[in-house]
Structures are given as C-alpha cells and as structure tokens.
Design a protein around this motif. Sequence first.
Motif, PDB file in Angstrom:
ATOM      1  N   THR A   1       0.812  -1.213   0.000  1.00  0.00           N
ATOM      2  CA  THR A   1       0.000   0.000   0.000  1.00  0.00           C
ATOM      3  C   THR A   1       0.843   1.259   0.000  1.00  0.00           C
ATOM      4  O   THR A   1       0.502   2.255  -0.632  1.00  0.00           O
ATOM      5  N   GLY A   2       1.955   1.230   0.732  1.00  0.00           N
ATOM      6  CA  GLY A   2       2.768   2.437   0.816  1.00  0.00           C
ATOM      7  C   GLY A   2       4.133   2.168   1.405  1.00  0.00           C
ATOM      8  O   GLY A   2       4.433   1.074   1.888  1.00  0.00           O
TER       9      GLY A   2
ATOM     10  N   SER B   1      -1.521   7.100   5.215  1.00  0.00           N
ATOM     11  CA  SER B   1      -1.954   5.914   4.486  1.00  0.00           C
ATOM     12  C   SER B   1      -1.994   4.687   5.399  1.00  0.00           C
ATOM     13  O   SER B   1      -2.926   3.872   5.335  1.00  0.00           O
TER      14      SER B   1
END
Length: 427
Positions: free
Chosen positions: A107-108, A140
């Motif tokens: 995701t990040g 995030s």
Amino acid sequence: MNFWRALAGLLLLSCLAGCAMPRVDPATLPIAAPPASQGPTLQSHASSQTVELLYVTDRTPVNAAQSRLGYGADRASFLSFGTVTITQTRKSPSGRDRFRVGAISETGRFPATPYGVEATANGIRRTPSALMAHEQAATSLQTEVARRLATADRKEVVVFIHGYGNSFGDAALATGEICRSLQNQFVCVVLTWPAGGSGGLFFGYNIDRESSEFSVADLKKAIRIIAETHGVERLHLMAHSRGTDVLASVVQQLGIEAYVSRSSMWQRYKIANVVFFAPDIDLDVASSKLFAWVSDPDLPFGSKSSPSMVTSQGPLHLTVYSSPGDRALGASTLLFGSALRLGQLAIDRLPKDRTEAASRWAGSQMTGLVEFIEFSGSGFIGHSYFLSDPAVKADFVALIRDGVKAGDPRRQLVENKRPFWRLSTGP
C-alpha cells in the motif's frame, strides 16, 4: 569442552529456526466467559477461510514466483506496509486444515532513512520533501488500520513480531494463526524484520541478531503510528523468541517517550498487553530494557525531572511464557554466555537479587504489572509451544480476548508464588 559446548549450541541453534513456526492446525479453543464488565461474548468468526493481515516490514522487496511481490531477508532502508492474504488449502491426510500465504499487496512506503535534512537560518531542519513523504505514508498506514477497524468486532489491534530464521511467509502464517485463535475479532498486524537469511547456523543467527537491532527504530515508529490511529481502543503487542528482544527495545523507548511527556504507555499508546512467548533474551538485559524509566529518577518528567514520580500504568500488563525445558534457548546460553534466558525462567531459577528487587514493589501501583507463566509441556525442543500447544493458546486467548486475569478459574493456572504461575496441562 568448549568445542563440544559450541557444537551442542550450534545443533540446538538450528532448532530455533527449524522449529520456530510449525504448520499446525489451530486447536479448538474454549470460549471463556468474559468478565461481567465486558458484556456477552462476541460472535466468533473462526470459520473464516481467508484472513487479511496488515503487514509492516523493513525487508527488501523481491520478485516472487510469477513476478508476484515478495519480501526477502535483506535489510531495506525504508519501511513498507500493505496487505497479505492467508488462505486455506486442501486438508492434509490427517484431516487438519492447512494455510498458505496468498496475495501480497503493498500500500505504501516511508522515505528511506536517514531522512533528508538541510541547513536553514533557524538551524538544521528536516527537508520538506522528507516530511511530506513521511506524513503521506503515516496517513496511508492509519487509513489501512481504520479501514480494518470499521469491520472488526473489537476496535483493538493485535501486533505480532516473529523470531530468528523466519521468512516473511513464516511470520504471516504465525500471525494468521494467532488471529484465528482469537476468533478473528481483532485487527491483526504482522511486523516482520529481515530474518531468515543464508548465513548458516551460527553466522545466520548473528546476522539475524543484528538485523533485529536494525529494525527497532522502524518497528517503534510503526507501532506509534498504529496506536495513534483514530478509533483504536487497545493495542496488544506479542512477540516470539528473538522477536521479544525487538519488542523489549521498542517498549523501552516508548516507555521513555511516554514518561517524558508526563504520560504512560497506556495513556499515550493504549498498550494493554505485552506478551513474550519463549523469549530469547537474557534475563538481566530484559529487566534493564523494560524498566529503564523506573530506575532513572533524573529522566525529565515534562520540562524537568521529578525524582519520586512513577506514573500509573493503568491496565498495561506484561506476560512472559517460559519453559525451563526449552532446549533451543539453551543454544543462546551456550553460545553467548547468558546467565539465564528469560524464556527458561522458573520460580526456582530466579536469582536471589531479582527476587528481592521484585519484593520492593509490594503494595505499590506496580504490583501485578508482570506475570510469569511456566509451561512444562512435552516435545524434544519445546520452543514453539505458543502455536502448537492447545493449553497455551487457550490461555493467551483468555488473556487477550476475554481479559481474564491470572488467578481466575477460567484460566488453567496454578499459583507458585505470585507473580509466578504454572500452566496446568492435565485434566
């Protein structure tokens, strides 16, 4: 004699890696009645065949089979996070369920460390680009936690840190099994550090040992960000074997951070439980790390020191599962000259000065902060009982999920002398 001791240590050391994460069927656990203050037992989701875990890692990304994302044993200069799926495979010939690591979706990432700095008229400052990248990654990560909280029965987070020799997949499978044991009621997070390289038995352990130290700052940052996510009510931190040293260092630093801000780990980070399974850490080192802030009256309490002040820890509780017969931890004692590994602790093995130190807390608000639970189950190595033994699993489920304290008949514990208990594995 030294040669044979070293050889025995190397043989046992291999079991720290080879026996750390067995592929076992999650035992059917009793549903302990919750304390009256918590209301009725929450609905179980134990039948779910797929578990989605949030992972956070400073392992280096690698291309796995069919160009799928994976993570290796090398150290990365950045912290990554995302989702790893644990799915059920066909039952084994014995009829037991088996699970495997499915899709991994990143995701990040946080910026590479060390973050950039620049000279300004007001002194050295972090660069705007580094700050922006960090804030975006932190937001995030918290969004991922909040998304999972929204659908979880309990607005609580369980974090697991693995031990020596474990791959990313090993860590994810172990966390998935813990999550299923807890009836999938919590948001489950696997924090995985760069372990399981190819350095061989002895050098591999030393490499992993330094990699675990490398990861402390990263994992502390991740835990802080997770704890500060809106909606998190409680945070439960769990670790096995070598991972307990990582967690002890994280707790040490978070404890100091909380104290200097005139707070506690419960008040600031909502940490309710810290659980060590078969801790591969020297007893003296563990004591020094976990209670550093208690023994430093010159530590600033706000803007200045307050030598007599010891902050209330609220519901924060440390539970240590140990086994005197844990032969794998004997390798650490042989190779590193440890007086006693915490994971082999028993009431009759506690040094006299430690007993006297503990007695000084009698009648204070620190009483009851720590419980030591001795396990004496069977098995040649006896190091991975937290996943393989139903009695141990049932006990930590009662502790984490149902909030049952030691001494309650719903936990099968026999008191030795508080804070020492023995886990009853008989009928």
